[in-house]
Design an enzyme around this catalytic site. Structure first.
Site, PDB file in Angstrom:
ATOM      1  CD  GLU A  47      62.271  51.139  49.024  1.00  0.00           C
ATOM      2  OE1 GLU A  47      61.066  51.030  48.727  1.00  0.00           O
ATOM      3  OE2 GLU A  47      62.986  52.050  48.587  1.00  0.00           O
ATOM      4  CB  THR A  52      62.411  48.899  60.291  1.00  0.00           C
ATOM      5  OG1 THR A  52      62.475  49.734  59.131  1.00  0.00           O
ATOM      6  CG2 THR A  52      61.627  49.605  61.386  1.00  0.00           C
ATOM      7  NE  ARG A 203      65.494  52.247  51.552  1.00  0.00           N
ATOM      8  CZ  ARG A 203      66.056  51.054  51.463  1.00  0.00           C
ATOM      9  NH1 ARG A 203      66.197  50.315  52.542  1.00  0.00           N
ATOM     10  NH2 ARG A 203      66.468  50.584  50.308  1.00  0.00           N
ATOM     11  CG  ASP A 225      70.217  45.125  58.084  1.00  0.00           C
ATOM     12  OD1 ASP A 225      69.520  44.399  57.342  1.00  0.00           O
ATOM     13  OD2 ASP A 225      70.130  46.370  58.104  1.00  0.00           O
ATOM     14  CD  GLN A 229      68.100  48.087  47.824  1.00  0.00           C
ATOM     15  OE1 GLN A 229      68.987  47.701  48.575  1.00  0.00           O
ATOM     16  NE2 GLN A 229      67.112  48.836  48.227  1.00  0.00           N
TER      17      GLN A 229
END
Length: 383
Positions: A47, A52, A203, A225, A229
């Site tokens: 996050e 993005t 998301r 990418d 986590q």
């Protein structure tokens, strides 16, 4: 003796030769482009905004989204609205705000509470079963935001909800998803097609390495990418080798937030530890590290009501402005390198807003030049 005149080339043979030459030239150009291809990794904690950035590069240099992609993102956006509710609703109880709703607002809130309490709870013992359960839950989440559009709008427009939203960072609610609440009339329509901004803000948890290739001004970039986590980081290692540069994305605004997967761990502290391991990893010892300090707009806004020095890990902070705060965290990241010389030669810092296409395009242009210069310098050194 008279000279032998050469026989004119047969038109079909000439056409075949020209086609063959064109194919060979194209293959040679592809081979050279492959040899000079630049491999770039997008790394960072969950996050932080790295996916993005990845979507922005697709928007700037890649192919338009397919119809299937758009359908997928429409479901994701609708599901994101429900996930936002699931994160925020518990605050109503913890802040003891149930009694503050007007009668119609309380009815709407109760209906939302009842709907989001029905999570899929099947026993899962294998990754396949867990994946199937997550897919089923995502489908349910995508319908809730449509079915309860009016109730969601009622609750979000209430005075009581302002107090809930003010505490959103304590439950890691994603600020950008307020856009979906504002656009809920559009999002809930049967023929809804996500806007570019909706796609950028959506998301989607990254669980495997995703690769895109772009030819930018004659230079091929291979960009990866990966999931940020903790549970996903073991999948990073296979793609480390042969990397020419790393973009590490860290969210400035998360200095007062905790990890979802480790409730006591400060998110910025986690990002710093992760960055230190990347910056000093043997696979990147010569690669430039492009540090994107993301969500600078949210960071500047948050500084007005949340003090950095109130966080145990950053109690040494003594600045009083956005510029001071940014410089403080830049220094924290510089300190992650084994020497000042390393940070001077390899670290390039760019405060960013990942959802702002113009900002990302501007920063990327600067980064691209840095990567090409470093790559050229390395080639000259090898030669």
């Amino acid at each position: 003796m008279g000279g032998c005149a050469s026989k004119p080339e047969d038109p079909e043979a000439k056409a075949l030769r020209e086609r063959t030459n064109a194919i060979e030239k194209q293959l040679e150009e592809s081979r050279l482009m492959e040899l000079t291809k630049i491999k770039l990794l997008l790394l960072g904690a969950g996050e932080s905004g790295k996916s993005t950035i990845f979507k922005q590069l697709r928007l700037l240099y890649g192919a338009p989204r397919s119809r299937e992609d758009l359908k997928m993102f429409s479901r994701v956006v609708r599901g994101n609205v429900t996930v936002l509710l699931k994160r925020l609703v518990p605050l109503v109880t913890s802040l003891e705000l149930e009694g503050n709703f007007e009668e119609n607002e309380r009815a709407a809130y109760d209906k939302i509470l009842e709907s989001i309490s029905g999570n899929v709870t099947e026993a899962c013992t294998t990754p396949v079963q867990r994946n199937q359960m997550e897919i089923k839950q995502a489908e349910i989440d995508a319908t809730i935001s449509v079915d309860l559009k009016n109730e969601i709008q009622t609750v979000f427009s209430s005075k009581t909800w302002e107090a809930v939203w003010a505490e959103r960072s304590t439950v890691n609610a994603i600020d950008a998803h307020m856009l979906f609440i504002k656009d809920l009339d559009m999002i809930s329509k049967p023929n809804y097609t996500p806007t570019t901004q909706h796609i950028l803000c959506a998301r989607v948890r990254t669980t495997n390495a995703v690769k895109e290739e772009y030819d930018i001004d004659g230079q091929r970039f291979e960009i990866y990418d990966v999931g940020g986590q903790r549970s996903e980081r073991k999948k990073w290692m296979p793609i480390f080798d042969g990397s020419d540069a790393v973009i590490f994305v860290a969210a400035l605004s998360e200095y007062d937030q905790k990890l979802a997967e480790a409730k006591r761990m400060n998110r910025m502290t986690e990002a710093l530890g992760l960055f230190k391991s990347i910056a000093n990893h043997h696979a990147f010892r010569k690669a430039p590290i492009l540090l994107f300090l993301n969500k600078k707009d949210l960071f500047e806004e948050k500084l007005l009501h949340s003090k950095i020095e109130d966080q145990k890990d950053f109690s040494d902070y003594c600045g009083c402005s956005y510029e001071d705060a940014t410089a403080y965290f830049i220094e924290k990241y510089r300190d992650c390198f084994i020497s000042d010389e390393e940070s001077e030669n390899r670290l390039f810092v760019h405060p960013t807003v990942a959802t702002d296409t113009e900002n990302v395009a501007f920063v990327w242009e600067s980064c691209r030049n840095i990567i090409l210069e470093q790559n050229l310098r390395e080639c000259e050194f090898l030669n």
